[in-house]
Write a protein that holds these residues in place. Structure first.
Motif, PDB file in Angstrom:
ATOM      1  N   LYS A 134       2.148   3.706  -5.944  1.00  0.00           N
ATOM      2  CA  LYS A 134       1.992   3.015  -7.225  1.00  0.00           C
ATOM      3  C   LYS A 134       2.378   1.549  -7.096  1.00  0.00           C
ATOM      4  N   TRP A 135       3.506   1.295  -6.424  1.00  0.00           N
ATOM      5  CA  TRP A 135       3.956  -0.092  -6.262  1.00  0.00           C
ATOM      6  C   TRP A 135       2.982  -0.895  -5.413  1.00  0.00           C
ATOM      7  N   MET A 136       2.529  -0.286  -4.296  1.00  0.00           N
ATOM      8  CA  MET A 136       1.605  -0.995  -3.408  1.00  0.00           C
ATOM      9  C   MET A 136       0.281  -1.277  -4.104  1.00  0.00           C
ATOM     10  N   SER A 137      -0.122  -0.382  -4.998  1.00  0.00           N
ATOM     11  CA  SER A 137      -1.400  -0.547  -5.700  1.00  0.00           C
ATOM     12  C   SER A 137      -1.407  -1.790  -6.572  1.00  0.00           C
ATOM     13  N   HIS A 138      -0.245  -2.154  -7.105  1.00  0.00           N
ATOM     14  CA  HIS A 138      -0.177  -3.269  -8.039  1.00  0.00           C
ATOM     15  C   HIS A 138       0.406  -4.533  -7.411  1.00  0.00           C
ATOM     16  N   SER A 139       0.652  -4.481  -6.108  1.00  0.00           N
ATOM     17  CA  SER A 139       1.200  -5.657  -5.436  1.00  0.00           C
ATOM     18  C   SER A 139       0.091  -6.383  -4.685  1.00  0.00           C
ATOM     19  N   ALA A 140       0.432  -7.574  -4.209  1.00  0.00           N
ATOM     20  CA  ALA A 140      -0.560  -8.387  -3.498  1.00  0.00           C
ATOM     21  C   ALA A 140      -0.458  -8.216  -1.986  1.00  0.00           C
ATOM     22  N   VAL A 141       0.352  -7.262  -1.519  1.00  0.00           N
ATOM     23  CA  VAL A 141       0.557  -7.105  -0.080  1.00  0.00           C
ATOM     24  C   VAL A 141      -0.617  -6.368   0.553  1.00  0.00           C
ATOM     25  N   ASN A 142      -0.650  -6.431   1.863  1.00  0.00           N
ATOM     26  CA  ASN A 142      -1.656  -5.711   2.642  1.00  0.00           C
ATOM     27  C   ASN A 142      -1.603  -4.228   2.303  1.00  0.00           C
ATOM     28  N   LYS A 143      -2.735  -3.669   1.935  1.00  0.00           N
ATOM     29  CA  LYS A 143      -2.777  -2.281   1.458  1.00  0.00           C
ATOM     30  C   LYS A 143      -3.187  -1.290   2.557  1.00  0.00           C
TER      31      LYS A 143
END
Length: 290
Positions: free
Chosen positions: A47-56
């Motif tokens: 969930k956090w990675m989905s809404h962040s600008a980091v490499n997915k």
């Protein structure tokens, strides 16, 4: 967000099977890597990675080092992540004798050893805890006979460069050295004429022209090749339709030197024209002969 934007690889397997090597290889390839994540934290991470600008592109290692609690729930947790994410599960395994040797050589403590559990008991117990994950895995790799470099190559070829369509691996092996633990399909070719019994051919392998000429001139060998080719041509599309991404096809003879090597080479060349992500590995080439 689509599955093309977000790639999640979950690594699991027995302690001593090479998980750190896999994680390091993925990190070198640009994945965000997290080691020893509790299973219950995976949905929050996604969930956090989905809404962040980091490499997915994310790789997480989940095993029994932190706790055995919730480890059997991982398949259900993965299924709950939503239709837009298709997590890939890599399961690493190795022969128990090899795991014992590795722990003895490194003198590292197994996470499940204690006053009641010997190392051998801990290894067996860990395998039982991980059965649900092994059953859920998209790709299994048996590291029993792999060097660190060979394991890195397997990860680069079969995982980092995500294949379009089905990724095939043809694996030759010798039954005298045991069945491959990571095979999806196994074909036994020990019934075929054996060049080992010709002393002038014994020192060659199925990759050498004298053996290839010998086997190519045997009608039974050509019939076996054609039967396997037709079987795979018919059924591989069904595996693809069933959302299979990886398939290991093992060809076995007695020692893994001649017949299995030859047929694995021939089949790999044939199916590479159809499935571009086709690789070959000869597990027992170089072991004692038939």
């Amino acid at each position: 967000m689509t599955s093309e934007d977000f790639r999640l690889i979950v690594i699991s397997g027995r302690s001593g099977s090479g998980k750190s090597t896999v994680l390091n290889t993925l990190e070198d390839a640009g994945f965000n890597c997290i080691d020893n994540l509790p299973p219950s934290m995976l949905p929050e991470l996604v969930k956090w990675m989905s809404h962040s600008a980091v490499n997915k592109r994310i790789a997480v290692c989940i095993d029994v080092r932190l706790s055995t609690e919730g480890i059997g729930d991982l398949p259900e947790i993965l299924d709950s992540l939503g239709s837009q994410i298709s997590p890939e599960v890599l399961y690493l395994d190795a022969d128990e004798t090899m795991l014992l040797q590795r722990f003895s050589a490194t003198r590292r403590k197994h996470p499940l050893t204690n006053a009641q559990n010997s190392l051998a008991e801990a290894i067996r117990q860990e395998g039982q805890y991980l059965v649900p994950i092994a059953n859920r895995a998209n790709l299994k790799i048996d590291t029993s006979t792999l060097s660190v470099q060979e394991l890195r190559e397997q990860v680069r070829n079969r995982l980092i460069q995500k294949p379009k369509g089905l990724a095939l691996q043809f694996l030759s092996f010798g039954f005298k050295h045991g069945l491959p633990r990571d095979a999806d399909l196994v074909f036994d070719v020990r019934c075929l004429p054996n060049p080992y019994w010709d002393k002038s051919l014994r020192m060659f392998t199925g990759r050498d022209k004298p053996i290839q000429d010998f086997l190519r001139n045997e009608a039974a060998v050509n019939e076996m090749y054609e039967d396997i080719r037709q079987f795979m041509t018919r059924w591989l599309p069904h595996y693809e339709n069933n959302q299979r991404s990886y398939l290991t096809v093992a060809i076995g003879c007695t020692g893994g030197q001649h017949r299995s090597v030859y047929l694995a080479e021939q089949l790999s060349a044939t199916f590479k024209e159809i499935y571009t992500s086709t690789h070959i590995r000869h597990r027992d080439l170089g072991q004692d002969t038939e």
